[in-house]
Design an enzyme around this catalytic site. Structure first.
Site, short mmCIF file in Angstrom:
data_model
loop_
_atom_site.label_atom_id
_atom_site.label_comp_id
_atom_site.label_asym_id
_atom_site.label_seq_id
_atom_site.Cartn_x
_atom_site.Cartn_y
_atom_site.Cartn_z
N PHE A 42 15.25 16.89 5.72
CA PHE A 42 15.12 15.47 6.04
C PHE A 42 16.21 15.08 7.02
CE2 PHE A 42 15.50 10.89 5.26
CZ PHE A 42 14.17 10.51 5.22
N HIS A 54 0.83 -1.21 0.00
CA HIS A 54 0.00 0.00 0.00
C HIS A 54 0.87 1.26 0.00
CE1 HIS A 54 -3.13 2.86 1.11
NE2 HIS A 54 -4.02 1.92 0.93
#
Length: 567
Positions: free
Chosen positions: A167, A82
Site C-alpha cells: 500500500f 455505497h
C-alpha cells in the site's frame, strides 16, 4: 454481426458535477462510443455511467475514464453510503451483440492488466473474469472496502490480480478497481389487468428464481418453515436468472410484475413474458402488455419475434424490422407508450450516431445516379455485390411465398429454413456493397501518402500492398457469398411455389452476374499484388468459383424452363 459491448463503470463521485462531466467527456472523446446514461447519487457519492460501442473503442474509453477519475478523485477524502474501494470502483463489460460472455471476460482481464500497467491502478477481476471461483463474488473482491486495502495489498491470496504491491501513495489516492464481465441485465415490467399489489406479488413469487418462503400448512399467512440451521426454506420459482416483485404504478393505474432478467441466455425475454402470462392466468389475471425499462439488445427482440413467428408457423426469413414488429405486438411493448426501436435498441442507437453515408441506405435511383456520376466509386465490385444481394433476395422471396402458400402449411419450416439462409446471405452481400467501395477508397488514401524520404516511400509501398490485398479479398468474398445463393435458388426452382419459379430463375441470373462481375475485380486487383504466391492462390480459387457458377446457373435455368413449360 458487429461486436458490441456495454461498459458500466461506477465512479466514486456523485456530488461534484464538474468532476463527473470531466470523466464522461473523456469517455466520449473521439465519438467512437455512445454514452447512454449518467446516474449520479448524492447519498452514495457515486456515479454509474453506461456506454456502448465496439470492443476496442470501449476498452480505450474505459481506460480514459479510469485515468481521469484517478486524476480527479482522491479516495483519502471519499465518503458515501455505497461500498467502494477505488476512484473507479467497478468496471464491468457486458456482451450486447456478436460477442460472447467468455470473450468479454477475456477483454476484462486485458483491461485490468492494462489499467495496472498503464495507469498504475491495481485491479481485481470478478464475476465471469475471475481467476478463482471465490472472486466471482464482487463482495469478496471488495472485502474491507477502501479502508481495508492497506491490510490486503501485497498479501498472498488477498491482493489484486494485477498491480499488486505494498500500500503506497498511489494506491492511497486511487484505491483499487474491480474489472469484470457479466451478462446483460434486462429490466422489464409486465402490465396486469388488476390493481392488486398482493396479486402481482404472488405472480412475481411464482416465477422469480428465489421463489417464496415455504409456509406452514401451505397457507399464505402460515409461519415460514425453517431448516435445522434456522434459515427460512424457499420454494423456488420457475424462471432461472430472474428477480421480481409486484407493485402498483399510480401513473398507469395498474399493478405490474417488475422483473430483472440477469441472464437472457438462460431466460430470454419472450420466455419470461410467456411464463408470467401463464402464472397470471392461473390466478385469473391477464398480462396486457410489457414495458422495457432502459435499453435492450437487438437479439432479445429478434429472438422474441422469431419465437412468435414459429408459434404462428410463419417463415422467419423476413426483414429484421418485421421480426421486431412481431415482437413488439406479441408482447404488447407499445401498450403504455409508443415503442420506437430506434430509441430502445442499443444497436440502432449506435447506427443513428454514425455520420458516414452508406450506399445501401440511398434510394434505388440515388444508388444508380451515384454509380453513373464522375466518381470512380461505387464501381463494378459494389454493383456485383448488390446483384448478388438481389439474387439472394429473390430466392428468399420464393421461400417466403412457399411457406405461406395455402395447402402447404406442413412445409412452412422447410421453407422458413431456406428463407433464413437467404436473409443471411442477402445481408452479407449488402454489407459487401459498401465494403468494396471502402476497399477502393483505402487504395486512394495510400496514393495521398507522402513519399519524399526513403522511410515514407517504404511505408507507402507497404500500405499499398496491404490495401491492394484487401481490395482483392473483398470481391473474392463477394464471389463466395454470391455462389452460396445458388443452393437456395435451385431448391426453390425445384421445390418452391411453381407460380414464382421465374423469380428463382432471375435470381440465378443475378447470382451468376455477381460472381462473374466480382471475378473481374479479383483479377484486376490481384494484378497489382507484389506477393505473386498469394495472388495466384486467390486467382486460382476465384477461377474455379466462376466456372462452377456458369454450370449452376445453367442447371437452375433448365429446371425453371421445364417447370414453366409444364404449367
Amino acid at each position: 454481426m458487429k461486436k458490441i459491448i456495454e461498459c458500466v463503470p461506477n465512479f466514486s463521485e456523485g456530488r461534484d458535477k464538474n468532476i463527473i462531466d470531466a470523466i464522461t467527456a473523456e469517455i466520449e472523446k473521439g465519438g467512437e462510443v455512445k454514452l447512454l446514461d449518467v446516474d449520479p447519487g448524492e447519498a452514495t457519492n457515486r456515479t454509474v455511467v453506461t456506454f456502448v460501442g465496439e470492443p476496442d473503442a470501449v476498452m480505450e474509453a474505459a481506460l480514459r475514464g479510469m485515468r481521469k477519475a484517478a486524476e480527479l478523485i482522491d479516495m483519502r477524502h471519499h465518503h458515501g453510503a455505497h461500498p467502494r474501494m477505488g476512484a473507479t470502483d467497478v468496471c464491468p463489460l457486458i456482451p450486447v451483440s456478436g460477442i460472447t460472455l467468455e470473450e468479454c471476460a477475456s477483454l476484462a482481464r486485458e483491461l485490468a492488466e492494462r489499467a495496472a500497467a498503464e495507469l498504475n491502478i491495481p485491479c481485481y477481476c470478478y464475476e465471469a473474469a475471475a481467476f478463482v471461483p471465490e472472486r466471482k463474488n464482487l463482495a469478496i473482491c471488495r472485502e474491507g472496502e477502501y479502508e481495508g486495502l492497506a491490510e490486503r495489498m501485497g498479501k498472498e491470496g488477498k491482493g489484486p490480480d494485477f498491480g499488486d504491491r505494498a500500500f503506497d501513495e498511489g494506491v492511497a489516492r486511487t484505491g483499487c478497481t474491480a474489472v469484470g464481465a457479466r451478462d446483460f441485465l434486462i429490466a422489464v415490467n409486465f402490465n396486469l389487468n388488476t390493481t392488486s399489489t398482493r396479486r402481482a406479488n404472488a405472480i412475481a413469487f411464482d416465477v422469480r428464481e428465489k421463489g417464496r418462503p415455504k409456509r406452514e400448512g401451505g397457507k399464505p399467512n402460515g409461519k415460514p418453515v425453517k431448516d435445522e440451521n434456522g434459515n427460512v426454506i424457499m420454494l423456488p420459482g420457475t424462471l432461472k436468472s430472474t428477480k421480481a416483485i409486484g407493485w402498483f404504478i399510480d401513473e398507469y393505474g395498474i399493478a405490474q410484475v417488475s422483473m430483472n432478467i440477469t441472464d437472457m441466455g438462460v431466460t430470454p425475454l419472450h420466455v419470461a413474458f410467456d411464463e408470467v402470462c401463464r402464472a397470471a392466468a392461473a390466478r385469473g389475471i391477464r398480462v396486457t402488455g410489457t414495458e422495457i425499462v432502459g435499453l435492450v439488445p437487438k437479439r432479445a427482440l429478434l429472438d422474441a419475434g422469431k419465437h412468435y413467428l414459429r408459434r404462428q408457423q410463419r417463415s422467419l426469413g423476413i426483414p429484421e424490422e418485421e421480426i421486431i414488429k412481431i415482437a413488439v405486438k406479441s408482447m404488447g411493448l407499445d401498450e403504455l407508450k409508443p415503442f420506437d426501436p430506434a430509441e430502445k435498441v442499443i444497436e440502432y442507437m449506435l447506427d443513428a450516431d454514425k455520420k458516414s453515408r452508406k450506399l445501401v441506405d440511398t434510394t434505388c435511383r440515388g444508388f444508380a445516379d451515384e454509380t453513373a456520376s464522375e466518381s470512380p466509386a461505387p464501381g463494378g465490385g459494389s454493383i456485383s455485390a448488390y446483384m448478388g444481394a438481389l439474387g439472394a433476395a429473390l430466392g428468399t422471396m420464393v421461400a417466403n411465398l412457399s411457406a405461406h402458400k395455402a395447402g402447404w402449411d406442413e412445409r412452412w419450416e422447410e421453407f422458413s429454413d431456406v428463407a433464413e439462409k437467404g436473409r443471411f446471405l442477402q445481408d452479407a452481400l449488402i454489407r459487401l456493397v459498401d465494403e468494396d467501395t471502402e476497399a477502393f477508397n483505402r487504395i486512394m488514401d495510400v496514393f495521398a501518402m507522402p513519399k519524399k524520404t526513403d522511410e515514407e516511400k517504404e511505408a507507402r509501398k507497404e500500405a499499398l500492398e496491404k490495401a491492394t490485398l484487401y481490395a482483392t479479398q473483398v470481391p473474392l468474398r463477394t464471389m463466395k457469398t454470391a455462389f452460396e445463393t445458388f443452393d437456395i435458388l435451385e431448391a426453390m426452382a425445384k421445390n418452391g411455389n411453381p407460380a414464382s419459379v421465374s423469380d428463382a430463375g432471375v435470381g440465378a441470373l443475378a447470382a451468376r452476374a455477381a460472381v462473374q462481375g466480382a471475378y473481374l475485380n479479383v483479377k484486376i486487383n490481384a494484378a497489382g499484388l507484389k506477393n505473386r504466391d498469394v495472388a495466384e492462390a486467390m486467382l486460382s480459387e476465384a477461377h474455379e468459383i466462376a466456372e462452377n457458377a456458369d454450370s449452376r446457373e445453367s442447371g437452375i435455368l433448365s429446371v425453371v424452363n421445364n417447370v414453366i413449360a409444364t404449367q
